[in-house]
Design a protein around this motif. Structure first.
Motif, PDB file in Angstrom:
ATOM      1  N   LEU A  55       5.869   0.584  -6.068  1.00 31.40           N
ATOM      2  CA  LEU A  55       4.602   0.118  -5.509  1.00 31.40           C
ATOM      3  C   LEU A  55       4.623  -1.396  -5.309  1.00 31.40           C
ATOM      4  N   GLY A  56       5.295  -2.116  -6.202  1.00 28.75           N
ATOM      5  CA  GLY A  56       5.408  -3.563  -6.061  1.00 28.75           C
ATOM      6  C   GLY A  56       6.130  -3.951  -4.782  1.00 28.75           C
ATOM      7  N   ILE A  57       7.138  -3.193  -4.390  1.00 27.50           N
ATOM      8  CA  ILE A  57       7.853  -3.466  -3.141  1.00 27.50           C
ATOM      9  C   ILE A  57       6.922  -3.270  -1.952  1.00 27.50           C
ATOM     10  N   LEU A  58       6.150  -2.194  -1.977  1.00 25.45           N
ATOM     11  CA  LEU A  58       5.224  -1.920  -0.878  1.00 25.45           C
ATOM     12  C   LEU A  58       4.159  -3.016  -0.763  1.00 25.45           C
ATOM     13  N   GLN A  59       3.663  -3.475  -1.894  1.00 32.01           N
ATOM     14  CA  GLN A  59       2.608  -4.495  -1.882  1.00 32.01           C
ATOM     15  C   GLN A  59       3.131  -5.856  -1.433  1.00 32.01           C
ATOM     16  N   ASP A  60       4.409  -6.118  -1.658  1.00 34.65           N
ATOM     17  CA  ASP A  60       4.989  -7.399  -1.239  1.00 34.65           C
ATOM     18  C   ASP A  60       5.256  -7.457   0.259  1.00 34.65           C
ATOM     19  N   MET A  61       5.211  -6.337   0.921  1.00 35.68           N
ATOM     20  CA  MET A  61       5.466  -6.292   2.368  1.00 35.68           C
ATOM     21  C   MET A  61       4.147  -6.501   3.097  1.00 35.68           C
TER      22      MET A  61
END
Length: 360
Positions: free
Chosen positions: A268-274
Motif C-alpha cells: 500500500l505504501g508503494i501505491l500511495q507514493d505514486m
C-alpha cells in the motif's frame, strides 16, 4: 341762374377681335383607344398614404449608399484590426489542441513507465520471496523438521524449534514485503510461525485439502500464489486483512508447506507514493480478484468508496485487459459516470497494477 353741364359721353372700349373656334381633335380609331378598365382592375385600385406619396425611392441610389457604407473608412480600420485578432485566436486554438494532445500522450507514457517501474519492483520482491520459500522447502535441516525428527529430549526439540524460528524471523526483517512466514507440519509436529511464539500443532492434511478446494483447477496441483488461507489464519489467530497475497510451496518431502505472506502495508505504501494527481484511483488486483486500493484525494476531501467495495474486478475494462495478451496498456473509460484514463500493467504472477486517472 343755373347752368346745365352736359356729361361727357363715355368712351366706348374697343371690342377685341373674335378668336377662331377650336378645332375638334380627330377621333382615334377604335384600335388606338385606351382599353376600358375592367371591374377587377377597379377593385384593385387603392390610394397610397400621403407619406408614401412623398417618398422617392431610388433603388440604384440605395445600393450605392450601402456599398459606400460597407467600404467606409471606419469599416476598413475595423477590418484591419479584426483580421490579425482572428488569426491570433485561430493559431491559439490550434496550438492548444496540439499541445493538449501532446501532453495527453506524454502523460500516458509517463504513467505507463511509472506503472512498469512499480511492477518491476514488485516482481523483484516477489522473486525474492519465492527464493526464500524455496530455500526453506529444500533445506535439509528443515526437511528433517518436516519429517518430525526433533531430537530425543524435549530440550533438544525446543532448541531446534527456536533455531528455525530465528531463521524465519531473520528473513522477515530483511524483506519489508514479508509479513509472516509459516512452516506447516503434519499433525503431531509443532508448527513454526513468526506470527506468534505459541505452540500450534500441525495442520498439513486439512490445509492441503483447503488449498485444493479453493484454488486448484485440476484438483491435484495447488497454485503457488493465493489470496488467503482461512484455515491457517483461524488456527494461529491471524487476520487476513493484514496481508494481500501469499506464496506457498510444498516441502521437498511433501510432508509440509512453507507459507510466506506479503505485507499489505508495504504494498500500500508503494501505491500511495505514486502521485497521478487528485482524483486518481490506484489499485493492485490479484489474479483471483482481491484488491488493494489507494485514492489520491484533495485536502479535506473524503473518499467516495465504501470499505471493502470492489472497484476494478467487476469492471468491463478490467476484464478486457485481463483477457488480452497485452502486459500493459492505456485507454479512456467510463467509471462512475466520469471519464477516466485507465492504465494497467500485469506482472508475471498475473497480478495487475492499475491507475484510474480522472480526466474530466
Amino acid at each position: 341762374m343755373k347752368i346745365a353741364l352736359k356729361k361727357p359721353k363715355s368712351e366706348e372700349t374697343p371690342k377685341l377681335p373674335k378668336l377662331p373656334k377650336k378645332e375638334k381633335a380627330p377621333k382615334l380609331p377604335k384600335q388606338l383607344k385606351e382599353p376600358k378598365k375592367s371591374k377587377d382592375s377597379k377593385k384593385m385600385n387603392f390610394k397610397l398614404p400621403q407619406f408614401m406619396k412623398n417618398m422617392n425611392f431610388d433603388k440604384n441610389e440605395e445600393k450605392e449608399r450601402k456599398a459606400n457604407a460597407l467600404f467606409s473608412l471606419r469599416n476598413k480600420i475595423f477590418a484591419c484590426f479584426l483580421v490579425p485578432v482572428v488569426f491570433m485566436i485561430a493559431i491559439g486554438i490550434i496550438s492548444y489542441l496540439y499541445a493538449a494532445d501532446g501532453m495527453s500522450e506524454k502523460f500516458k507514457e509517463t504513467a505507463q513507465q511509472t506503472g512498469n517501474m512499480a511492477i518491476q519492483y514488485l516482481d523483484s520482491s516477489c522473486t525474492y520471496i519465492q527464493s526464500e520459500g524455496m530455500g526453506y522447502a529444500f533445506d535439509s535441516s528443515f526437511e528433517d523438521y518436516f519429517w518430525g525428527m526433533l531430537g530425543k529430549s524435549e530440550a533438544e526439540k525446543a532448541l531446534i524449534i527456536q533455531d528455525n524460528r530465528i531463521k524465519l524471523m531473520t528473513s522477515q526483517s530483511a524483506n519489508p514485503f514479508i509479513y509472516n512466514l509459516h512452516l506447516i507440519t503434519k499433525p503431531g509436529t509443532q508448527m513454526i510461525t513468526t506470527a506468534s511464539g505459541s505452540k500450534f500443532d500441525g495442520i498439513y492434511d486439512t490445509y492441503h485439502e483447503e488449498m485444493l478446494s479453493l484454488y486448484s483447477e485440476d484438483g491435484r496441483n495447488v497454485p503457488k500464489w493465493v489470496d488467503t488461507h482461512p484455515l491457517l489464519d483461524t488456527h494461529i489467530g491471524q487476520s487476513p486483512d493484514d496481508y494481500v497475497i501469499t506464496y506457498q510451496t510444498q516441502a521437498n518431502n511433501k510432508f509440509g508447506y512453507v507459507v510466506v505472506d506479503v505485507d499489505k502495508d508495504a504494498l500500500l505504501g508503494i501505491l500511495q507514493d505514486m502521485d497521478f494527481g487528485e482524483g486518481s484511483i490506484i489499485g493492485y488486483v490479484t489474479a483471483t480478484g482481491k484488491e488493494l486500493i489507494s485514492e489520491n484525494l484533495a485536502e479535506g476531501q473524503t473518499s467516495q468508496l465504501e470499505e471493502g467495495e470492489i472497484v476494478f474486478a467487476q469492471q468491463e475494462f478490467y476484464l478486457d485487459s485481463i483477457a488480452s495478451e497485452d502486459l500493459n496498456g492505456a485507454k479512456e473509460v467510463k467509471y462512475d459516470g466520469k471519464n477516466y484514463l485507465y492504465i494497467f500493467n500485469i506482472n508475471h504472477i498475473k497480478s495487475i497494477f492499475i491507475d484510474l486517472h480522472c480526466i474530466w
